[in-house]
Design a protein around this motif. Structure first.
Motif: not given
Ligand code: ATR
Length: 274
Positions: A131-134, A153-155, A158, A191-193
């Motif tokens: 749920a970040g920018g992407a 989303n993990r959080t 969001r 996600t960035s995972v």
């Molecule tokens: P972007 O703009 O590239 O989407 P971002 O705003 O930093 O980058 O968002 C990263 C996303 O990857 C978020 O959805 C993040 O979850 P949170 O909102 O809970 O932080 C998710 N993410 C990053 N690492 C993660 C992990 N180890 N497990 C699950 N989700 C993860």
């Protein structure tokens, strides 16, 4: 000569210059694509005023996509997403506007990548993980293309906040991920995972199934664990380079008014990634 570029901080080793310059070359256009890395407090003024330096178009990346919104006249989709990744100085240079036009081509990156692989979206159940920018761009793109979208989303908060902005979308945490994947036609990892971490995956292999199409926004590595396990489950897979390609193709077409030479841009991009 027309100057285009990418503004962000850091911009690092960007793949956009070779991709766009391959496009100019294929069409015989006299263009250059360069990178700009201003301090955070200078970015908005630079984006607003780049036409004064003769810049024809800018892509915008982290952390300036939201700042860029205030520096431009945003197209409706960019305004809804709340982020600008492509700025077109054409209207300013033609004396037709005071402010450059701001677009979000990340959304088209998602839908055009799927269309290239004949993945249907209209009327399908789409699951966006992240749920970040992407994730935000993907959720709007898929909903506008007629999918019923769920954001996981993990959080969880969001995801519910994002879903509230997107037509007919729902959002939540990862607790019911297995069920959400089981009922989805389309899965997008936003996600960035898995980024620079080939052993990590956002979705366990035993959740995946053969009726899925899986798009991974991660492009380094190009074959992620998620895509490898999705292919093994019989799913259709679309790698993140397709998304990167088509956000660039869409920007190229906005700037030049020409159909982009997709094959030439794709070849240049993949040569960089290999
Ligand atoms: P972007 O703009 O590239 O989407 P971002 O705003 O930093 O980058 O968002 C990263 C996303 O990857 C978020 O959805 C993040 O979850 P949170 O909102 O809970 O932080 C998710 N993410 C990053 N690492 C993660 C992990 N180890 N497990 C699950 N989700 C993860």
């Amino acid at each position: 000569m027309d100057v285009y570029g990418l503004i962000g901080n850091p911009v690092g080793h960007s793949l956009s210059p070779p991709m766009h310059e391959a496009g100019y070359e294929a069409l015989g256009l006299d263009g250059r694509y360069v990178t700009f890395e201003p301090d955070a407090d200078a970015a908005a003024a630079a984006i607003a005023g780049a036409a004064d330096l003769g810049v024809a178009g800018l892509n915008v990346t982290v952390p300036f996509k939201r700042d860029a919104l205030d520096a431009v006249d945003p197209a409706p989709l960019a305004e809804r997403i709340g982020a600008v990744n492509t700025v077109d100085y054409g209207p300013v240079r033609a004396g037709e506007a005071e402010r450059p036009r701001g677009h979000n081509t990340d959304a088209a990156g998602v839908t055009r990548a799927l269309a290239h692989h004949d993945v249907p979206v209209d009327g399908r159940d789409a699951l966006v993980v992240g749920a970040g920018g992407a994730g935000r761009a993907a959720a709007f793109a898929l909903a506008d293309a007629g999918a019923a979208v769920h954001v996981a989303n993990r959080t969880a908060e969001r995801a519910t906040e994002l879903a509230a902005d997107v037509p007919d979308a729902t959002g939540g945490g990862l607790d019911d991920l297995a069920h959400r994947v089981a009922t989805a036609d389309l899965l997008v990892n936003a996600t960035s995972v898995g980024m620079e971490a080939p052993e990590e995956t956002p979705v366990p292999a035993d959740h995946l199934h053969g009726d899925l199409a899986v798009l991974d926004a991660v492009y380094a590595p190009i074959e992620t664990r998620l895509l490898r396990e999705a292919a093994a489950a019989g799913a259709t897979t679309v790698d993140g380079a397709w998304m990167l390609l088509y956000q660039g193709v869409e920007a190229f077409e906005i700037w030049t008014g020409e159909d982009a030479p997709v094959d030439a841009m794709n070849a240049a991009l993949r040569a960089e990634l290999e």
